[in-house]
Write an enzyme that holds these catalytic residues in place. Structure first.
Site, PDB file in Angstrom:
ATOM      1  N   GLY A   1      -8.828  -3.770  -0.054  1.00  0.00           N
ATOM      2  CA  GLY A   1      -8.351  -5.035  -0.587  1.00  0.00           C
ATOM      3  C   GLY A   1      -7.638  -5.899   0.421  1.00  0.00           C
ATOM      4  O   GLY A   1      -7.010  -6.904   0.039  1.00  0.00           O
TER       5      GLY A   1
ATOM      6  N   GLY B   1       0.812  -1.199   0.000  1.00  0.00           N
ATOM      7  CA  GLY B   1       0.000   0.000   0.000  1.00  0.00           C
ATOM      8  C   GLY B   1       0.848   1.253   0.000  1.00  0.00           C
ATOM      9  O   GLY B   1       1.969   1.280  -0.505  1.00  0.00           O
ATOM     10  N   ILE B   2       0.308   2.308   0.584  1.00  0.00           N
ATOM     11  CA  ILE B   2       1.017   3.569   0.671  1.00  0.00           C
ATOM     12  C   ILE B   2       1.090   3.985   2.135  1.00  0.00           C
ATOM     13  O   ILE B   2       0.232   3.619   2.944  1.00  0.00           O
ATOM     14  CB  ILE B   2       0.313   4.666  -0.164  1.00  0.00           C
ATOM     15  CG1 ILE B   2       1.216   5.890  -0.340  1.00  0.00           C
ATOM     16  CG2 ILE B   2      -1.036   5.026   0.426  1.00  0.00           C
ATOM     17  CD1 ILE B   2       0.693   6.888  -1.346  1.00  0.00           C
ATOM     18  N   GLY B   3       2.129   4.705   2.494  1.00  0.00           N
ATOM     19  CA  GLY B   3       2.296   5.151   3.871  1.00  0.00           C
ATOM     20  C   GLY B   3       3.683   4.846   4.376  1.00  0.00           C
ATOM     21  O   GLY B   3       4.529   4.291   3.659  1.00  0.00           O
ATOM     22  N   ALA B   4       3.927   5.191   5.618  1.00  0.00           N
ATOM     23  CA  ALA B   4       5.274   5.087   6.176  1.00  0.00           C
ATOM     24  C   ALA B   4       5.767   3.644   6.252  1.00  0.00           C
ATOM     25  O   ALA B   4       6.949   3.379   5.999  1.00  0.00           O
ATOM     26  CB  ALA B   4       5.306   5.730   7.562  1.00  0.00           C
ATOM     27  N   ILE B   5       4.886   2.698   6.591  1.00  0.00           N
ATOM     28  CA  ILE B   5       5.346   1.309   6.717  1.00  0.00           C
ATOM     29  C   ILE B   5       5.709   0.706   5.354  1.00  0.00           C
ATOM     30  O   ILE B   5       6.810   0.169   5.189  1.00  0.00           O
ATOM     31  CB  ILE B   5       4.316   0.447   7.468  1.00  0.00           C
ATOM     32  CG1 ILE B   5       4.277   0.865   8.951  1.00  0.00           C
ATOM     33  CG2 ILE B   5       4.653  -1.041   7.343  1.00  0.00           C
ATOM     34  CD1 ILE B   5       3.242   0.133   9.786  1.00  0.00           C
TER      35      ILE B   5
ATOM     36  N   GLU C   1      -3.116  -3.856  -5.864  1.00  0.00           N
ATOM     37  CA  GLU C   1      -4.183  -2.923  -6.207  1.00  0.00           C
ATOM     38  C   GLU C   1      -3.631  -1.514  -6.351  1.00  0.00           C
ATOM     39  O   GLU C   1      -4.097  -0.729  -7.168  1.00  0.00           O
ATOM     40  CB  GLU C   1      -5.273  -2.944  -5.129  1.00  0.00           C
ATOM     41  CG  GLU C   1      -4.787  -2.465  -3.764  1.00  0.00           C
ATOM     42  CD  GLU C   1      -5.768  -2.747  -2.649  1.00  0.00           C
ATOM     43  OE1 GLU C   1      -6.706  -3.517  -2.870  1.00  0.00           O
ATOM     44  OE2 GLU C   1      -5.589  -2.192  -1.557  1.00  0.00           O
TER      45      GLU C   1
END
Length: 432
Positions: free
Chosen positions: A337, A216-220, A239
């Site tokens: 998802g 996905g998107i984000g810091a992790i 996705e």
């Protein structure tokens, strides 16, 4: 009539185009970076003339004035995933939330369970054959545009021409509004903290050479990418595509050469990224866009050997139940998802489904690994679906484990300040 003549005949202004929207209509809005803001602004300007218009979409960014209290009689939002721009309206009951797996949304549209009268889309200009690309967002919008009675298109030369199952013919466009601006940019995390780096390092331990990733998107997710530079022949079936994946391509790590499905291709449904990523994707055959009912289908996902799915959570209880869409009774996001990819990776040969989260919240005062989910919280991913849970304190392996074993594993990756009370709670429940 030649497609060029047909196209020019349908060019108009946003204000004129949205006049076709009538009271009671069901309006679909293109999601993510494709948000057709000019069309939405024009639609909201007609609020005094409209009543009971339902506005439906997955995650969007930017303009969402239709959820403002003053337009409550004119518009009601149906959220298939709750973004920050509509969250308060859902919490206050001025908008509706539909819990649904992302891969099932196109089916709702095709079957008429989710009707679409008007689709507002943001697409690329037509090619020499009269086909426009859905650009950085195919997801569920392709289905909506195919089922809608009316398609109002924002046509933008700065929208990348994405390849794959990602096109709509000019003949399907009932109104064309031309603009020239960059699609909405969603940037990578500006700063990756020590917690996220530690989580990223642990996740990287679970990723083998030749694995196929969903991220996905984000810091992790951005932190995970920092620890993949020494990996070889990684692939992507996801996705969501973001800026960090471009870096993996440019570093030679992401090749897709070891994939067992769509070898040599990056498979994606939509993009949350910046100008850099938009440029990379434009007319690039290395990346194929497909709708959500294909990309997110767990059966399709499982055909990728060594499929690694990395998803986040708000909290996980000590039996492995995952809450990812709500804070107690207040809805926060949605299913998206997560379950699609967790189940797809679980069925994959050598697959690894991963739930990742920091061990604490609210400045370290609350443990995200908890005895029980907060009352009213929803279970997005069931305890039977969970294989790995990762925090900055390590990796908990839950697949095939008893409740006692799960509790011990999860307590071991909780923040040290909370392990004592978690053990006490587990003893009280006769889990340990």
């Amino acid at each position: 009539m030649h497609w060029v003549d047909l196209y020019r005949k349908r060019v108009t202004t946003a204000a004129e185009a949205v006049k076709v929207i009538r009271s009671g209509d069901h309006v679909w809005v293109h999601g993510g970076c494709n948000n057709p803001e000019e069309l939405l602004t024009a639609m909201v300007a007609r609020a005094p003339e409209l009543k009971g218009v339902e506005v439906t979409h997955i995650l969007t960014f930017g303009v969402a004035d239709y959820v403002k209290p003053e337009y409550e009689n004119s518009f009601r939002h149906r959220a298939l995933f709750i973004g920050s721009n509509v969250r308060q309206a859902v919490i206050e009951g001025r908008a509706d939330y539909v819990p649904v797996f992302l891969h099932q949304i196109p089916r709702l549209i095709y079957d008429g369970i989710l009707p679409v009268d008007v689709a507002l889309v943001h697409i690329s200009p037509p090619d020499e054959h009269g086909f426009c690309s859905f650009g950085v967002g195919v997801e569920c919008t392709k289905a909506a545009a195919e089922r809608a009675k009316t398609v109002i298109a924002l046509v933008n030369p700065q929208m990348p021409r994405a390849l794959g199952d990602a096109f709509i013919n000019v003949s399907r466009l009932t109104h064309v509004v031309e603009v020239d601006r960059l699609p909405k940019e969603i940037l990578m995390a500006e700063e990756i903290g020590d917690t996220e780096r530690a989580i990223g390092a642990h996740i990287a331990e679970l990723i083998e050479d030749g694995a196929t990733l969903q991220m996905g998107i984000g810091a992790i997710p951005d932190a995970v990418l920092l620890f993949l530079k020494q990996k070889r022949n990684l692939g992507v079936h996801t996705e969501l595509f973001s800026d960090g994946l471009v870096e993996l391509v440019e570093s030679g790590v992401l090749t897709n050469e070891a994939k067992t499905l769509h070898r040599g291709k990056t498979i994606v449904s939509f993009v949350l990224g910046s100008r850099r990523t938009f440029s990379f994707l434009d007319n690039n055959p290395f990346v194929e866009f497909h709708p959500s009912d294909y990309v997110n289908d767990p059966f399709v996902i499982s055909q990728n050997d060594k499929m690694v799915a990395i998803n986040s959570a708000l909290s996980v209880d000590i039996t492995g139940q995952v809450c990812a869409d709500s804070f107690g009774r207040d809805m926060y996001s949605g299913f998206g998802g997560q379950v699609d990819f967790i189940r797809g990776a679980a069925r994959s040969k050598g697959g690894r489904p991963i739930i990742a989260l920091p061990s604490t919240a609210k400045g370290g005062t609350v443990s995200r690994i908890c005895d029980a989910l907060v009352e009213g919280s929803g279970v997005v991913t069931t305890r039977a679906d969970v294989h790995y849970v990762v925090t900055e304190h390590g990796i908990a392996s839950l697949f095939g484990k008893s409740l006692r074993e799960r509790a011990l594993e999860l307590i071991s990756i909780a923040h040290p300040d909370f392990r004592g009370e978690l053990r006490a709670a587990a003893r009280k429940r006769h889990l340990v």
